[in-house]
Design a protein around this motif. Sequence first.
Motif, mmCIF file in Angstrom:
data_model
loop_
_atom_site.group_PDB
_atom_site.id
_atom_site.type_symbol
_atom_site.label_atom_id
_atom_site.label_comp_id
_atom_site.label_asym_id
_atom_site.label_seq_id
_atom_site.Cartn_x
_atom_site.Cartn_y
_atom_site.Cartn_z
ATOM 1 N N GLY A 1 0.796 -1.215 0.000
ATOM 2 C CA GLY A 1 0.000 0.000 0.000
ATOM 3 C C GLY A 1 0.830 1.266 0.000
ATOM 4 O O GLY A 1 1.970 1.291 -0.476
ATOM 5 N N LEU A 2 0.262 2.327 0.572
ATOM 6 C CA LEU A 2 0.899 3.648 0.614
ATOM 7 C C LEU A 2 1.573 3.837 1.965
ATOM 8 O O LEU A 2 0.918 3.864 3.003
ATOM 9 N N PHE A 3 2.891 3.958 1.948
ATOM 10 C CA PHE A 3 3.659 4.243 3.163
ATOM 11 C C PHE A 3 3.687 5.749 3.385
ATOM 12 O O PHE A 3 4.024 6.517 2.486
ATOM 13 N N VAL A 4 3.305 6.170 4.597
ATOM 14 C CA VAL A 4 3.350 7.582 4.958
ATOM 15 C C VAL A 4 4.078 7.695 6.299
ATOM 16 O O VAL A 4 3.790 6.938 7.233
ATOM 17 N N SER A 5 5.034 8.607 6.387
ATOM 18 C CA SER A 5 5.754 8.788 7.640
ATOM 19 C C SER A 5 5.942 10.264 7.938
ATOM 20 O O SER A 5 5.952 11.110 7.025
#
Length: 426
Positions: free
Chosen positions: A349-353
């Motif tokens: 999926g979409l990694f957000v940090s």
Amino acid sequence: MKIVPSSVQLLLERLRATYTAEEARLRLSRQAERAPERTLRSAREASSANISSLWRQLGAAGVEIAGVEQELADQRTLEQAERYSGNIEAMVGTVKLPVGVVGPLLVNGLNAKGLYYAPMATTEAALVASYARGAMVATRSGGVTTALLNEGVLRTPGFKFSGLIDAGLFVEWVARNADELKAAAEATTRHGKLIALEPIIDNDIVFLLCRYTTGDASGQNMVTIATDALCAKIEQDCPVKPLHWFIEANFSGDKKASYIGLITGRGRKVSASTVIPEALVEKHLHVSIDRMLAYGEMANLGALLSGQMGAQGHYANGLAAFYIATGQDAACVSESAVGFTRMERREDGLFVSVTLPNILVGSVGGGTGMPSQSAALSLLGLKGAGHGAALAEVTAALCLCGEISIMAAIAAGHFSSAHEKLARKR
């Protein structure tokens, strides 16, 4: 050829339509004769009697207080006035702000673990709804991973010498006597520890970067008092005498966005991340991963070209609302709202940090003992000793939720319509 920018031109035209040059001069001239002979007299302690005394003085000074006094100095405030004594001077009442709650927010952290309900005090419609949407998506994705990476609150006294040689001799003495200086600083506090003492020389001026851990407190006052004791020890024992010195020489980044804070951190440095499955991105954020990444790429370029410190969407929104609700020093948002948001496509999926190097929060001390703020920390489940590190991790997790939601709203073209729906046309 235009010499004056159009905005300045318009301002001058408006002023000329309102005042002659002589009228403007008179309006802006000093008027010492209007200065009142007496100023407000107030006791340092907050109490219902002292609050009432100040309102009487305001009324006697010609201030229209009808209706105002009752709103600011309500019965509940008067009953609890003493609880504010350590937080304010010349108290006349309290200001009420609406408080929303975001949650459940699932945090999988080294210090924060479990479901949290985060209070946010704000007057900005759509803000709580946006953070709540981000929290919902992050929680349904398995939660937010958080880690406290580093901590240390800076205070940087500065010393002026007669020349470069004396500055160098001073630094040499500090290095030889670091243990004694550490002992002097730590004698002022049960919880603060001096973990680094780094001299910076600029010719005849020396800055001492004093970095402390502060237990569960934010620690601004703690490090100031400790550093003052350290400097008193220097003044007493050091044979190389400065011409003068100051307890804070504007090097620490205290309540300012600074490169030293961005690189080394000031407060607690925390990183938080989540991976949002593609199906959840499309279902709840109403946008594709590719569209989110396209926006992120352009937003990072915008941050770079405009000279921002870091690259992020709106940390300040969540930090200000959370800091006010939980009794933190709201002015610290100026340095806390610095950091980096990243997005990448991953297999799942979409990694957000997010990484915030300057989170300044405490579960004890400061404004955390005031009635409403104490209650907000209880709602969060992080009131009192033993929760400072967890509070910092929840703070970063909350900022991550805000980044997810605002970036999705802009990428999907919903940013304006959401504000119109929730704010203007509610």
